[in-house]
Write a protein that holds these residues in place. Structure first.
Motif, PDB file in Angstrom:
ATOM      1  N   VAL A   1      68.385 -44.964  14.458  1.00 14.39           N
ATOM      2  CA  VAL A   1      67.734 -46.268  14.597  1.00 14.39           C
ATOM      3  C   VAL A   1      66.221 -46.075  14.547  1.00 14.39           C
ATOM      4  O   VAL A   1      65.646 -45.392  15.403  1.00 14.39           O
TER       5      VAL A   1
ATOM      6  N   LEU B   1      69.479 -52.512  20.765  1.00  8.10           N
ATOM      7  CA  LEU B   1      70.561 -51.939  19.961  1.00  8.10           C
ATOM      8  C   LEU B   1      70.915 -50.534  20.432  1.00  8.10           C
ATOM      9  O   LEU B   1      72.093 -50.193  20.569  1.00  8.10           O
TER      10      LEU B   1
ATOM     11  N   ARG C   1      72.910 -50.707  23.605  1.00  4.37           N
ATOM     12  CA  ARG C   1      74.274 -51.202  23.361  1.00  4.37           C
ATOM     13  C   ARG C   1      75.126 -50.136  22.678  1.00  4.37           C
ATOM     14  O   ARG C   1      76.290 -49.926  23.050  1.00  4.37           O
TER      15      ARG C   1
ATOM     16  N   CYS D   1      64.917 -50.900  12.049  1.00  5.67           N
ATOM     17  CA  CYS D   1      64.335 -52.022  12.800  1.00  5.67           C
ATOM     18  C   CYS D   1      62.818 -51.970  12.819  1.00  5.67           C
ATOM     19  O   CYS D   1      62.182 -52.759  13.529  1.00  5.67           O
TER      20      CYS D   1
ATOM     21  N   ILE E   1      72.237 -58.398  17.894  1.00  6.76           N
ATOM     22  CA  ILE E   1      72.853 -57.098  18.173  1.00  6.76           C
ATOM     23  C   ILE E   1      74.338 -57.122  17.813  1.00  6.76           C
ATOM     24  O   ILE E   1      74.868 -56.161  17.231  1.00  6.76           O
TER      25      ILE E   1
ATOM     26  N   VAL F   1      74.771 -56.548  14.107  1.00  6.28           N
ATOM     27  CA  VAL F   1      74.645 -55.136  13.698  1.00  6.28           C
ATOM     28  C   VAL F   1      75.935 -54.384  14.002  1.00  6.28           C
ATOM     29  O   VAL F   1      76.440 -53.615  13.169  1.00  6.28           O
TER      30      VAL F   1
END
Length: 428
Positions: free
Chosen positions: A5, A16, A19, A71, A187, A190
């Motif tokens: 990420v 994100l 999570r 991101c 989120i 994704v």
């Protein structure tokens, strides 16, 4: 899955990563500046996407990676940020590296409306990054969110909270409507596209169910706080232009104000789109702002943050000016008064060099506070200098404690202001 990420310290990236880690995925966080204190259990890579402009800069970090979620984003070019390098050149290098390393799944965050209009370098570079990804032989998904709001006080979420705390609400002229979208829905989107067998080669607008004006968004936050409606007025164009220019100047000093020239161009276009393709592809029903706020009642911490939001920039304008102007006055109009204060004390023979040294220390402290990368050091320096002045003044001129204007007593509230500035310095 092992998922890399980028932009992992941002609003979307941070949520994100948390999570994904909570769902037992192996996460690699790519950060511009390392912050090992946050999610220490997650692997962290310190890499500036604006400098990682070749595929080989990314290859070492893609070993064993199953998917990449990009991101990373910046609002405007400044001394520390480059929209083209982050959104286009650096992103393109990452996509090429994914192709070379066999990482087929790439989810890329763009911005709503960039395919329709590019009023600034922000949207133009975002579109260039989108096109670079579409040209690759990858299983790509491009997500173009509207203004993303969530529980974290970050970016637009922070700005709307701050505006909601103002008893008089200034409205910028010429702003478009916003279909704000909730962070949780973003989120969840994704996570849906990270599932095996999920569709790819899609470009989706992530937009909320309502098209709201800025005033309506702020009004919903005021009701969330339990406050009555604010009185509103529209800023004249010249006043709005000055505020945006102040934001640009602050960005050149390393700060990240949301009100900058690019923001003015982008919000004039608005942030609206058709959420139906997103809903059809994922089955997600986007939440309205009202329903999202209702599920998370405001706390006293939320109200404190909102009330302090505009106090912070005021502090970081006033404190540098206080120190720099004090130093300049000591070297010019106040020179004789400063020297006379020390004449007749134990420091009398060194009165003139002492005044010069103090003035230069004041100017240095002010400059350090103004420059964001050194602001913490500057605040600690200001505290140290203030304590030195209090101790030295008490020894050399204890009578100053009894002066009607209280030159030594005033050091105490100055110290408190600097401690307050330290407490609210961090932005993410």
């Amino acid at each position: 899955m092992k998922i890399l990420v980028t932009g992992a310290s941002g609003l979307i990236g941070a949520a994100l990563c948390a999570r994904l880690a909570g769902e037992s995925h192996e996460v690699v966080r790519v950060l511009h500046h390392p912050d090992t204190g946050v999610h220490p259990e997650i692997q962290t890579v310190s890499l500036d996407i604006a400098r990682a402009l070749r595929p080989q800069d990314w290859i070492p970090y893609l070993a064993g990676v199953d998917a990449v979620v990009n991101c990373a984003g910046v609002l405007q070019d400044s001394a520390r940020e480059n929209t083209r390098h982050v959104h286009s050149t650096g992103a393109s290098a990452l996509f090429t590296a994914c192709e070379q390393a066999g990482v087929n799944k790439v989810i890329h965050f763009s911005a709503i409306g960039v395919d329709r209009q590019q009023p600034s370098a922000f949207s133009a570079s975002k579109l260039a990054g989108d096109e670079a990804l579409m040209a690759r032989s990858l299983d790509w998904v491009i997500l173009r969110p509207s203004v993303v709001l969530g529980r974290p006080a970050f970016g637009a979420s922070a700005l709307f909270r701050g505006l909601a705390a103002l008893p008089l609400l200034p409205l910028m002229p010429g702003t478009g409507r916003l279909q704000v979208v909730q962070l949780d829905d973003v989120i969840s989107t994704v996570l849906f596209f990270l599932k095996p067998g999920s569709p790819s080669h899609l470009t989706l607008d992530l937009a909320g169910p309502e098209a709201l004006s800025m005033s309506e968004v702020v009004g919903r936050y005021r009701r969330w706080f339990g406050w009555s409606s604010a009185r509103e007025f529209i800023l004249p164009n010249w006043a709005a232009a000055i505020l945006y220019r102040f934001g640009d100047a602050a960005a050149q000093l390393g700060w990240r104000p949301p009100m900058r020239s690019n923001a003015a161009k982008e919000i004039a276009r608005g942030a609206v789109g058709d959420p139906q393709p997103w809903m059809t592809a994922t089955g997600i029903q986007p939440s309205s702002l009202t329903s999202a706020l209702r599920l998370n009642p405001a706390t006293v911490q939320e109200r404190w943050f909102a009330g302090l939001y505009f106090v912070k920039p005021a502090l970081f304008v006033i404190l540098p000016l206080f120190w720099i102007i004090t130093g300049i006055i000591s070297l010019t109009a106040g020179w004789r008064s400063g020297v006379d204060l020390l004449i007749g004390t134990a420091a009398g023979p060194l009165a003139e060099p002492a005044v010069v040294a103090g003035a230069l220390a004041d100017i240095a402290v002010g400059a350090l506070i103004a420059w964001r990368p050194t602001s913490r050091l500057g605040l600690f320096g200001a505290i140290a200098v203030s304590l030195f002045y209090a101790i030295a003044g008490s020894i050399l001129r204890p009578d100053l404690w009894l002066e009607p204007l209280g030159p030594l007593i005033k050091i105490l509230p100055i110290l408190v202001l600097h401690f307050a500035a330290l407490a609210i310095l961090e932005e993410r």
